[in-house]
Design a protein around this motif. Structure first.
Motif, short mmCIF file in Angstrom:
data_model
loop_
_atom_site.label_atom_id
_atom_site.label_comp_id
_atom_site.label_asym_id
_atom_site.label_seq_id
_atom_site.Cartn_x
_atom_site.Cartn_y
_atom_site.Cartn_z
N ASN A 98 0.79 -1.15 0.02
CA ASN A 98 0.18 -0.01 -0.02
C ASN A 98 0.76 1.28 -0.11
O ASN A 98 2.02 1.29 0.14
N LYS A 99 0.23 2.43 0.03
CA LYS A 99 1.00 3.42 0.02
C LYS A 99 1.78 3.65 1.08
O LYS A 99 1.77 3.26 2.22
N LEU A 100 2.89 4.40 0.73
CA LEU A 100 4.18 4.71 1.97
C LEU A 100 3.94 6.09 2.51
O LEU A 100 3.89 6.97 1.54
N THR A 101 3.96 6.32 3.59
CA THR A 101 3.99 7.61 4.38
C THR A 101 5.30 7.67 4.81
O THR A 101 5.86 7.03 5.54
N PHE A 102 5.98 8.67 4.03
CA PHE A 102 7.43 9.15 4.40
C PHE A 102 7.44 10.10 5.39
O PHE A 102 6.64 10.98 5.78
N GLY A 103 8.71 10.11 6.40
CA GLY A 103 9.14 11.02 7.32
C GLY A 103 10.17 12.17 6.39
O GLY A 103 10.07 11.80 5.29
N GLY A 104 10.34 12.91 7.21
CA GLY A 104 10.98 14.13 6.48
C GLY A 104 12.46 13.70 6.00
O GLY A 104 12.86 14.85 5.55
N GLY A 105 13.09 12.98 6.59
CA GLY A 105 14.56 12.85 6.14
C GLY A 105 15.52 13.19 6.81
O GLY A 105 15.50 14.44 7.53
N THR A 106 16.59 12.30 7.07
CA THR A 106 17.79 12.74 7.68
C THR A 106 18.96 12.56 6.72
O THR A 106 19.28 11.72 6.00
N ARG A 107 19.92 13.63 6.48
CA ARG A 107 21.08 13.70 5.74
C ARG A 107 22.10 13.28 6.58
O ARG A 107 22.66 13.59 7.67
#
Lengths: 112, 113
Positions: A98-107
């Motif tokens: 199903n759809k993925l709900t992503f977080g904001g990301g860490t570089r």
């Protein structure tokens, strides 16, 4: 609404050291938690996933830990290499495929 | 190694114009997705597609958006009348099965002026 979020926007790590990337989630109905890596100019790339009935899963040089009590997810990268420099996203889904709900990301920046 | 490809890499359009973003999923894959990422923000789900119909769509995917798999190899996203806020990187993804491992293309950067 329910969301997945990250604690640290940027992580600098020395080459050869271990990296730990953290993620908090709020949707208790999520059944799968996934880590994706995005290198500059490319789309996200699957790293590893874990189902909600597990608390640890290992892959090649990576380990994902899930703490449902505090709704926390982490990705550990062993012996970080320059090629690990990227943005890492956690994501969640209620059903595989199903759809993925992503977080904001860490570089992650790997220093030589 | 098979890859998802997307064209064009960058599309510039005027507000109100229609755009079609094209994707060629990996050939034996059956599940198809579109996501977008506004600069500096999270990757957001738009729509999933399986067996020639939409499986799931987000609130973003309103009547201005449509998807199509016209010929068994291409998977397109059409925006009928673009708005400034549609400016984003659009990612196509595919998967051979119902899996959390979705294979993403490199994206199309859409700029609406």
């Amino acid at each position: 609404g329910e969301s997945v979020g990250l604690h640290l926007p940027t992580l600098s790590v020395q080459e050869g050291d271990n990296s730990i990337i953290n993620c908090a989630y709020s949707n208790s109905a999520s059944d799968y938690f996934i880590w994706y890596k995005q290198e500059s100019g490319k789309g996200p790339q699957f790293i590893i996933d874990i189902r909600s009935n597990m608390d640890k899963r290992q892959g090649q040089r990576v380990t994902v830990l899930l703490n449902k009590t505090v709704k926390h997810l982490s990705l550990q990268i062993a012996a970080t290499q320059p090629g690990d420099s990227a943005v890492y996203f956690c994501a969640e889904t209620q059903t595989a495929g199903n759809k993925l709900t992503f977080g904001g990301g860490t570089r992650v920046l790997v220093k030589p | 190694e098979p890859e998802v490809t997307q064209t064009p890499s960058h599309q510039v359009t005027q507000m109100g114009q229609e755009v079609i973003l094209r994707c060629v999923p990996i050939s034996n894959h059956l599940y198809f997705y579109w996501y977008r990422q506004i600069l500096g923000q999270k990757v957001e789900f738009l729509v999933s597609f399986y067996n020639n119909e939409i499986s799931e769509k987000s609130e973003i995917f309103d009547d201005q958006f449509s998807v199509e798999r016209p010929d068994g190899s291409n998977f397109t996203l059409k925006i009928r009348s673009t708005k400034l806020e549609d400016s984003a990187m659009y990612f196509c993804a595919s998967s051979p099965t119902r899996s959390n491992e979705q294979f993403f293309g490199p994206g199309t950067r859409l700029t609406v002026l």
